[in-house]
Design a protein around this motif. Structure first.
Motif, PDB file in Angstrom:
ATOM      1  N   LYS B 167      70.905  79.006   1.356  1.00  0.00           N
ATOM      2  CA  LYS B 167      70.779  78.018   2.423  1.00  0.00           C
ATOM      3  C   LYS B 167      69.533  78.294   3.277  1.00  0.00           C
ATOM      4  O   LYS B 167      68.805  77.362   3.661  1.00  0.00           O
ATOM      5  N   PHE B 170      66.539  77.261   1.457  1.00  0.00           N
ATOM      6  CA  PHE B 170      66.554  75.799   1.438  1.00  0.00           C
ATOM      7  C   PHE B 170      65.974  75.263   2.748  1.00  0.00           C
ATOM      8  O   PHE B 170      65.091  74.414   2.758  1.00  0.00           O
ATOM      9  N   ASP B 174      62.652  73.143   3.251  1.00  0.00           N
ATOM     10  CA  ASP B 174      62.847  71.825   3.818  1.00  0.00           C
ATOM     11  C   ASP B 174      62.023  71.639   5.101  1.00  0.00           C
ATOM     12  O   ASP B 174      61.570  70.533   5.391  1.00  0.00           O
ATOM     13  N   GLU B 205      66.343  74.254  -4.909  1.00  0.00           N
ATOM     14  CA  GLU B 205      67.277  73.203  -4.493  1.00  0.00           C
ATOM     15  C   GLU B 205      66.634  72.229  -3.506  1.00  0.00           C
ATOM     16  O   GLU B 205      66.858  71.026  -3.570  1.00  0.00           O
ATOM     17  N   ALA B 206      65.839  72.788  -2.599  1.00  0.00           N
ATOM     18  CA  ALA B 206      65.193  71.916  -1.606  1.00  0.00           C
ATOM     19  C   ALA B 206      64.189  70.984  -2.271  1.00  0.00           C
ATOM     20  O   ALA B 206      64.104  69.797  -1.937  1.00  0.00           O
ATOM     21  N   GLN B 208      64.250  69.967  -5.365  1.00  0.00           N
ATOM     22  CA  GLN B 208      65.008  69.006  -6.156  1.00  0.00           C
ATOM     23  C   GLN B 208      65.557  67.881  -5.296  1.00  0.00           C
ATOM     24  O   GLN B 208      65.426  66.702  -5.623  1.00  0.00           O
ATOM     25  N   LYS B 209      66.132  68.262  -4.171  1.00  0.00           N
ATOM     26  CA  LYS B 209      66.708  67.262  -3.278  1.00  0.00           C
ATOM     27  C   LYS B 209      65.617  66.276  -2.808  1.00  0.00           C
ATOM     28  O   LYS B 209      65.859  65.080  -2.632  1.00  0.00           O
ATOM     29  N   ALA B 210      64.403  66.779  -2.635  1.00  0.00           N
ATOM     30  CA  ALA B 210      63.312  65.917  -2.169  1.00  0.00           C
ATOM     31  C   ALA B 210      62.613  65.204  -3.329  1.00  0.00           C
ATOM     32  O   ALA B 210      61.646  64.465  -3.118  1.00  0.00           O
TER      33      ALA B 210
END
Lengths: 327, 327
Positions: B167, B170, B174, B205-206, B208-210
DNA sequence: CTGAAAGCGCTTACAG
DNA sequence: CTGAAAGCGCTTACAG
């Protein structure tokens, strides 16, 4: 339950006291018995109860490391972990354990220390800092409890292990003088600390020997932790354009200086002190040999503890050599 | 000789066992007796012999801090001294002392640990590192001895106190993405460490999310200590001209990166992790709250020790929040 | 509400 | 060369 000395004695067919003598490797015990007892100890994976042992032998095999209040700058410097490495090495070689003694304020620190000493939990103390009139040091003196200071001591009758900081700073300054630098700035750490004072002394001596007059405008001390809002201001008060070199007494200070110079695209050689190879790109550094300081302080406190048992009081003053390293 | 419980008892006109009860503040003792005994303790400056107490109570009131081999990079990082501050605070509040357990090699470390445990010198352990298949951790598990890991654990049945590193990474990534940065490099520490792996995971993960594709060319891990000869080489392999930002998982790594950038007069924002306010001038940092990690690990080990005495086995997993700070 | 006795697990004289 | 006894300074049942 854990296996006790009785279990070992029974398995080896001897009395508990004989097991003790084997552990102490007394010469009066026959080799044959020693062998039998040792086999029994290994077979049962016997480890003596240290509390029982300490209770009767009046010795804990523990050394306490006395640290400053937990808010101190001390904890920011790589000195502590590095010196700790040397300390644990020699302690472990001599079957001594290391305990930490500190606290949130002076009162708590003293309370904790008293508990350790009166509680028979430690055989000796190593102070990892040195301030004038430290109440814990004064307590140890009054109690005649074995201790030494890793650093300079206020009293001349106190054992210590330290660098020759005056000589080290002399060498650092001289290093620049040999390169025909004359405008050498001195930027020290907290002026209250013995170590800053001594290094300033060495700086002055080197200048004097070279016939360079001391210029107060080139001298600065910071209070406590360096990266405060005023540290850049301090840099700006220096005649940077004329400066040949900068000496700092502390790697934390050097970091700030170095950063300032980089940001202002200035190239002034820096020399500093450090207990590890500096992670920043400076000209040279004085290695205070922190690992060896740690090692020697354990060797010395062990000697002091031994002296104490024999009723002797010797004051030890051990100097650890520094080395100057060009990077 | 030191003053003993008998001296106190005599002065207060009670039995030694009554003194014990007063110390334990048992409700069965009359207030009047308590008062008398306490006065006697103060007058004589009585401090109980901790070895005698531990021998009978089977509890040492000591927690051991287990450290890696003394040559480890661990000792270079401000993490250790900072976490130690939190540890000593809560330990001292609960009348626990702190002992250090380490050694020059794995064998010595295990030996030292066994001596402490079998010797009844410690009630619980805090591991200040986490490696897969650590023999000391495995010993503690087999022995069912109270311990916890400050960091991630290989086994899911082991108590620990840690940050949510995925986290945190992330959030760090982010932070840059929110500023419309897309080319964000990731420079990690030793890839073998859980902490580097987790932070890499959060980074991915960050992205990917973006909807930003992972570019392997922007990812690097260093082995061990960063300031090796090859660290600049690594910097040069990055497409520096196109980079929007750099995230590092470790302040030691960040220092090298920052220095490289300054020397090459590049201004690329850096975010890093640290346990203290970074002494270098970077864009932002993730504060892992090392002091609180230390505090919570003591609170937790104390609970584990208590559970152990009551025959319970609970697995605790405590997460400490990180905070992101713009500098 | 408090005391006397036993015992924690070692080591240290004392004996032989 | 080794054992039996006493004791280090506490705490913990057990009594009363």
């Amino acid at each position: 339950m854990r296996v006790t000395i009785k279990d070992v004695a029974k398995l080896a067919g001897v009395a508990p006291s004989t097991v003790t003598r084997v552990i102490q490797n007394k010469s009066t015990i026959s080799d044959e018995t020693k062998k039998r007892v040792r086999e029994a100890m290994v077979e049962l994976d016997y480890h003596p109860n240290l509390n029982a042992r300490s209770l009767v032998s009046q010795s804990s095999q523990v050394i306490a490391l006395v640290l400053p209040i937990d808010s101190d700058v001390f904890y920011q410097n790589p000195f502590f972990p590095t010196v700790l490495r040397g300390i644990t090495q020699i302690a472990s070689d001599n079957d001594y354990a290391i305990q930490i003694c500190t606290g949130q304020n002076e009162e708590r620190r003293l309370d904790n220390l008293k508990q350790l000493i009166y509680g028979n939990r430690v055989d000796g103390l190593i102070f990892l800092y040195s301030n004038p009139n430290d109440p814990l040091v004064e307590f140890a003196i009054k109690d005649k409890f074995p201790f030494l200071i890793l650093g300079k001591a206020a009293s001349p009758f106190v054992s210590l292990v330290d660098n020759d900081n005056i000589k080290a700073a002399f060498d650092a300054t001289d290093y620049f003088i040999q390169q025909n630098y004359r405008k050498i700035a001195f930027i020290g750490g907290n002026k209250e600390l013995f170590v800053s004072q001594d290094r300033y002394e060495g700086y002055k001596e080197a200048l004097q020997k070279a016939g360079i007059p001391l210029d107060e405008k080139l001298v600065h001390f910071s209070f406590g932790f360096m990266l405060e809002d005023n540290s850049y201001q301090m840099m700006e008060s220096l005649p940077l354009a004329e400066l040949d070199a900068i000496m700092t007494t502390d790697i934390l200070v050097a970091e700030v200086v170095r950063q300032y110079l980089l940001e202002h695209q200035l190239t002034i050689p820096i020399i500093s002190f450090d207990s590890i190879k500096p992670r920043l790109d400076i000209e040279a550094y004085i290695d205070i040999n922190a690992v060896e300081l740690g090692r020697e302080s354990v060797r010395t406190i062990l000697q002091i503890i031994k002296d104490h048992k024999e009723g002797k009081t010797v004051c030890y003053r051990q100097l650890i050599d520094h080395t100057i390293t060009k990077l």
